[in-house]
Design a protein around this motif. Structure first.
Motif, PDB file in Angstrom:
ATOM      1  N   LEU A  92      59.524  16.526  52.044  1.00  0.00           N
ATOM      2  CA  LEU A  92      59.604  15.982  53.681  1.00  0.00           C
ATOM      3  C   LEU A  92      59.794  14.498  53.028  1.00  0.00           C
ATOM      4  O   LEU A  92      59.827  14.015  51.492  1.00  0.00           O
ATOM      5  N   PRO A  93      60.141  13.874  54.486  1.00  0.00           N
ATOM      6  CA  PRO A  93      59.975  12.202  53.389  1.00  0.00           C
ATOM      7  C   PRO A  93      59.088  11.536  52.686  1.00  0.00           C
ATOM      8  O   PRO A  93      57.697  11.985  52.291  1.00  0.00           O
ATOM      9  N   GLY A  94      59.441  10.870  52.018  1.00  0.00           N
ATOM     10  CA  GLY A  94      59.131   9.819  51.156  1.00  0.00           C
ATOM     11  C   GLY A  94      59.014  10.869  49.191  1.00  0.00           C
ATOM     12  O   GLY A  94      57.929  10.493  48.710  1.00  0.00           O
TER      13      GLY A  94
ATOM     14  N   HIS B  69      57.340  22.713  52.215  1.00  0.00           N
ATOM     15  CA  HIS B  69      55.991  22.399  51.342  1.00  0.00           C
ATOM     16  C   HIS B  69      54.454  22.070  51.138  1.00  0.00           C
ATOM     17  O   HIS B  69      55.493  21.382  52.703  1.00  0.00           O
ATOM     18  N   GLY B  70      53.299  21.870  50.698  1.00  0.00           N
ATOM     19  CA  GLY B  70      52.481  21.221  51.435  1.00  0.00           C
ATOM     20  C   GLY B  70      52.610  19.407  50.490  1.00  0.00           C
ATOM     21  O   GLY B  70      53.269  19.515  49.984  1.00  0.00           O
ATOM     22  N   ALA B  71      51.062  19.156  50.793  1.00  0.00           N
ATOM     23  CA  ALA B  71      51.081  17.753  50.397  1.00  0.00           C
ATOM     24  C   ALA B  71      50.903  18.042  48.866  1.00  0.00           C
ATOM     25  O   ALA B  71      50.840  18.400  48.007  1.00  0.00           O
ATOM     26  N   PHE B  72      51.546  16.669  48.425  1.00  0.00           N
ATOM     27  CA  PHE B  72      51.347  16.059  46.679  1.00  0.00           C
ATOM     28  C   PHE B  72      52.893  16.963  46.557  1.00  0.00           C
ATOM     29  O   PHE B  72      52.548  17.099  45.328  1.00  0.00           O
TER      30      PHE B  72
ATOM     31  N   ASP C  41      56.372  12.241  61.252  1.00  0.00           N
ATOM     32  CA  ASP C  41      57.202  12.185  60.747  1.00  0.00           C
ATOM     33  C   ASP C  41      58.110  13.159  59.809  1.00  0.00           C
ATOM     34  O   ASP C  41      58.645  13.600  59.999  1.00  0.00           O
ATOM     35  N   TYR C  42      56.832  13.874  59.324  1.00  0.00           N
ATOM     36  CA  TYR C  42      57.001  14.780  58.730  1.00  0.00           C
ATOM     37  C   TYR C  42      57.296  16.099  59.706  1.00  0.00           C
ATOM     38  O   TYR C  42      58.719  17.056  59.573  1.00  0.00           O
ATOM     39  N   LEU C  43      56.488  15.782  60.764  1.00  0.00           N
ATOM     40  CA  LEU C  43      57.445  17.342  61.639  1.00  0.00           C
ATOM     41  C   LEU C  43      58.823  16.396  62.195  1.00  0.00           C
ATOM     42  O   LEU C  43      59.379  17.893  62.499  1.00  0.00           O
ATOM     43  N   ASP C  44      59.050  15.248  62.619  1.00  0.00           N
ATOM     44  CA  ASP C  44      60.235  15.781  62.785  1.00  0.00           C
ATOM     45  C   ASP C  44      61.346  15.927  61.615  1.00  0.00           C
ATOM     46  O   ASP C  44      63.133  16.400  62.157  1.00  0.00           O
ATOM     47  N   ALA C  45      60.714  15.961  60.889  1.00  0.00           N
ATOM     48  CA  ALA C  45      62.097  16.150  59.512  1.00  0.00           C
ATOM     49  C   ALA C  45      62.338  17.674  59.859  1.00  0.00           C
ATOM     50  O   ALA C  45      63.104  18.332  59.295  1.00  0.00           O
ATOM     51  N   VAL C  46      60.787  18.266  60.088  1.00  0.00           N
ATOM     52  CA  VAL C  46      60.791  19.833  60.499  1.00  0.00           C
ATOM     53  C   VAL C  46      62.218  20.275  60.833  1.00  0.00           C
ATOM     54  O   VAL C  46      62.735  21.236  61.103  1.00  0.00           O
TER      55      VAL C  46
END
Length: 261
Positions: A52-54, A23-26, A71-76
Motif C-alpha cells: 500500500l502507499p507509503g 496487508h494490514g496497517a503498519f 488512497d489505500y483503497l484506490d491502490a487496491v
C-alpha cells in the motif's frame, strides 16, 4: 498513483485465478512473502501482494502521513484492475476491510478476509479492547497515534504466546509507522453494501487470541456477508506469521478447491 506489487509465478500453474494479498496497517507485502506467497505458489497459484502507499523502502514513504484510507483503497482498485482475470482477493485486518470495499465495486473471483476490521469499522472492536484490557487498549491507541510500541506490547497485540519472543521481535522489526489519516478512517462509520457482494464466494477467518479483532467481531463480519466464520483457537492477530500459519493456508486452499479454484 504508482502501484507496488510483489509477485511470484508457479512452475506448474493450476489454472486458477491469480491471488492478490492485501496487508494490514503498519505492515507491508513482506508479511505475505514470508510464508503464504511461496506456499500458494508451490500449489500452482500465481500470487501477488500489494505494498500500500507509503511503505518503507518505496519512493512515497516520505509522504506516508498524507495518505488516507481512500488512497489505500484506490491502490487496491488499481491492483485488482491490473489483472486480466478477476483475482482471488485475500486481505488481513485493515486489508480485509479494504478487500471488502473493493469487492463492492470490482469483479473478484473470491474474497477471503483474515482477522478483518469489520465492514462497519474499528470502533466496536476498539471499545471491547478498552473494556477488557484498558492497559493494552491505551498502548494500542498510542501506536495508532504514531508511537511505535515496545516489543512486549506488540507481541501481546499481534501474536499468541506460541510465537517465541525472538521470532516475534524479528517480525516486529519490519513493521513501520502508519498513516494516522488512514487509521482514523478505520474508525469512521461505513454502511456495507451487502447486495454488491451477494453471491460472491467469501471466506471469513479469525483468531481466538486476537485482542484487536476478537472472534465476536469476526463472526459479525461473517454474518453480514452470509458466511460462517472460522476461528483458530490459540492463534493471534498476525495469522499469516503465526505458529500454525500452515493450517490457515491449507484451509484456504481447500476452500478454494471446493469452489472450483
Amino acid at each position: 498513483m504508482d502501484i507496488h506489487i510483489v509477485s511470484r509465478k508457479p512452475k506448474e500453474p493450476n489454472g486458477a485465478p491469480p491471488i492478490l494479498f492485501v496487508h494490514g496497517a503498519f505492515a507491508g507485502a513482506w508479511c505475505w512473502d514470508e510464508y503464504f506467497m511461496p506456499w500458494f505458489c508451490d500449489k500452482g497459484y500465481e500470487v501477488s501482494a500489494i505494498d500500500l502507499p507509503g511503505r518503507r523502502g518505496r519512493p512515497d514513504y516520505r509522504q506516508l502521513q498524507e495518505f488516507s484510507l481512500n488512497d489505500y483503497l484506490d491502490a487496491v482498485f488499481a491492483a485488482v484492475d491490473s489483472f486480466e482475470t478477476p483475482p482471488i482477493l485475500i486481505g488481513h485486518s485493515m486489508g480485509g476491510y479494504l478487500a471488502w470495499m473493493a469487492a463492492e465495486s470490482r469483479s473478484l473471483s473470491a474474497l477471503v478476509m483474515m482477522a478483518p476490521v469489520p465492514p462497519t469499522g474499528l470502533a466496536a472492536p476498539a471499545m471491547q479492547l478498552l473494556m477488557s484490557n484498558p492497559a493494552l487498549a491505551m498502548d494500542v491507541a498510542a501506536v495508532h497515534a504514531g508511537e511505535m510500541g515496545t516489543v512486549d506490547t506488540l507481541h501481546a497485540t499481534l501474536f499468541s504466546d506460541a510465537v517465541p519472543m525472538d521470532v516475534a521481535a524479528r517480525y516486529i522489526s519490519r513493521f513501520q509507522p502508519e498513516s494516522r489519516l488512514a487509521v482514523a478512517g478505520l474508525y469512521g462509520p461505513h454502511l456495507p453494501n451487502v447486495m454488491a457482494v451477494w453471491g460472491m464466494p467469501m471466506m471469513v477467518l479469525g483468531a481466538g487470541s486476537d485482542p484487536l479483532i476478537p472472534p465476536a467481531h469476526v463472526h459479525w463480519t461473517g454474518s453480514i456477508c452470509g458466511s460462517s466464520a472460522h476461528i483458530y483457537q490459540g492463534m493471534g492477530h498476525g495469522m499469516m506469521l503465526e505458529t500454525g500459519w500452515q493450517r490457515v493456508a491449507e484451509d484456504i486452499a481447500d476452500w478454494l478447491a471446493a469452489k472450483g479454484f
